[in-house]
Design an enzyme around this catalytic site. Sequence first.
Site, mmCIF file in Angstrom:
data_model
loop_
_atom_site.group_PDB
_atom_site.id
_atom_site.type_symbol
_atom_site.label_atom_id
_atom_site.label_comp_id
_atom_site.label_asym_id
_atom_site.label_seq_id
_atom_site.Cartn_x
_atom_site.Cartn_y
_atom_site.Cartn_z
ATOM 1 N N ASN A 119 0.787 -1.223 -0.071
ATOM 2 C CA ASN A 119 -0.023 0.063 -0.090
ATOM 3 C C ASN A 119 0.902 1.334 0.269
ATOM 4 O O ASN A 119 0.346 2.485 0.395
ATOM 5 C CB ASN A 119 -1.068 -0.098 1.303
ATOM 6 N N ILE A 127 1.103 6.911 -0.302
ATOM 7 C CA ILE A 127 0.319 5.961 0.448
ATOM 8 C C ILE A 127 -1.137 5.949 0.149
ATOM 9 O O ILE A 127 -1.734 6.853 -0.172
ATOM 10 C CB ILE A 127 0.395 6.508 1.920
ATOM 11 N N CYS A 128 -1.442 4.688 0.332
ATOM 12 C CA CYS A 128 -3.101 4.410 -0.150
ATOM 13 C C CYS A 128 -3.687 4.028 1.134
ATOM 14 O O CYS A 128 -3.557 2.846 1.660
ATOM 15 C CB CYS A 128 -3.056 3.094 -1.123
ATOM 16 N N LEU A 129 -4.361 5.214 1.757
ATOM 17 C CA LEU A 129 -5.124 4.849 3.299
ATOM 18 C C LEU A 129 -6.103 5.573 3.175
ATOM 19 O O LEU A 129 -6.085 6.883 2.887
ATOM 20 C CB LEU A 129 -3.896 5.200 4.241
ATOM 21 N N GLN A 135 -1.191 -0.165 -3.647
ATOM 22 C CA GLN A 135 -0.779 1.337 -4.086
ATOM 23 C C GLN A 135 0.533 0.793 -5.207
ATOM 24 O O GLN A 135 0.578 1.458 -6.172
ATOM 25 C CB GLN A 135 -0.084 2.213 -3.042
#
Lengths: 86, 229
Positions: free
Chosen positions: B81, B89-91, B124
């Site tokens: 991610n 960052i994929c959050l 990600q």
Amino acid sequence: MKVKIKSWIAVASWKWDVPEDEVCGICRVQFDGTCPNCRFPGDDCALLVGKCGHSFHMHCLLDWINTESSRGLCPMCRQKFEYVEQ
Amino acid sequence: MSSPSQRRIIKELQDMSRDTSSGMEASVIDPQNMTHLIGRFKGPPDTPYENGEFAVDIQLPDNYPFSPPKMKFSTKVWHPNISSQTGAICLDTLSAKWTPVLTIKTALLSLQSLLSAPEPSDPQDAEVATMMLSDPEAFKRKAREWAIHYANAPSTAQQSRGPSVEERRQQEKERELQGYDERTVDRFMDMGFSVSDVVVALRRVGVRPGQGRLSEEVAQRVAEKLLGL
């Protein structure tokens, strides 16, 4: 001895009816203080109490609710924010 | 007079410097600019990132906290991610699920738990995610290598600093090899000779460092030298 009071000055203090050490989750200032944009605490910078049980400075909450990303949700619990009429 | 957003940032920084238990740190890079911070935390236990020191670049938007902080890893991380190239960052809590009651500290805590709970189904970095799904052991090894190399993680869980016994032994050996090919030397070490003895024997026989495979004849002479024949 007789004392005759000619005049007096009354002083009152007030505080919002919330737990003392609580801060507004949005601006992190005490509820008894103002939101960051106001100068005088009190009715001009009121609190909003949500039906979900979460409170904020009214101005802080409105700033949030007016953003698109809020989708009208309480920032604390993400339920629809509806305030308690007082 | 500072802006509302600045006042909140200052409060947050004060709160974080008072609170030492969370392990989350943030500081300004330039005291004139309160909107560019650097955050730091340690990699969570029982993960390949354990005890690594991870740095996060934090940009706070003008309308912070109503818009989320922009965060990306400045330490390189191997995680599905997190982009292995840019640190992006994929959050969800840093995008659609952000709310103004969240703080820089809670965002850093979310990143720390993202390291504990990678989510390869919503990647990600597709390359990392593919590796994690197809070869989890290789993924763990690479994530660990990166943590040691880039995040200064100790190379064994027990040791908190410096190279491991194994690594030190390897470094020592490399010094003693004096440029000779490890495989060439290993062959004689397998017979029970030390690195330095083998190197001396090779030199006496006239083998040069960097020379490739030894012919059987040369190998025989080296062995004889070692045996003192």
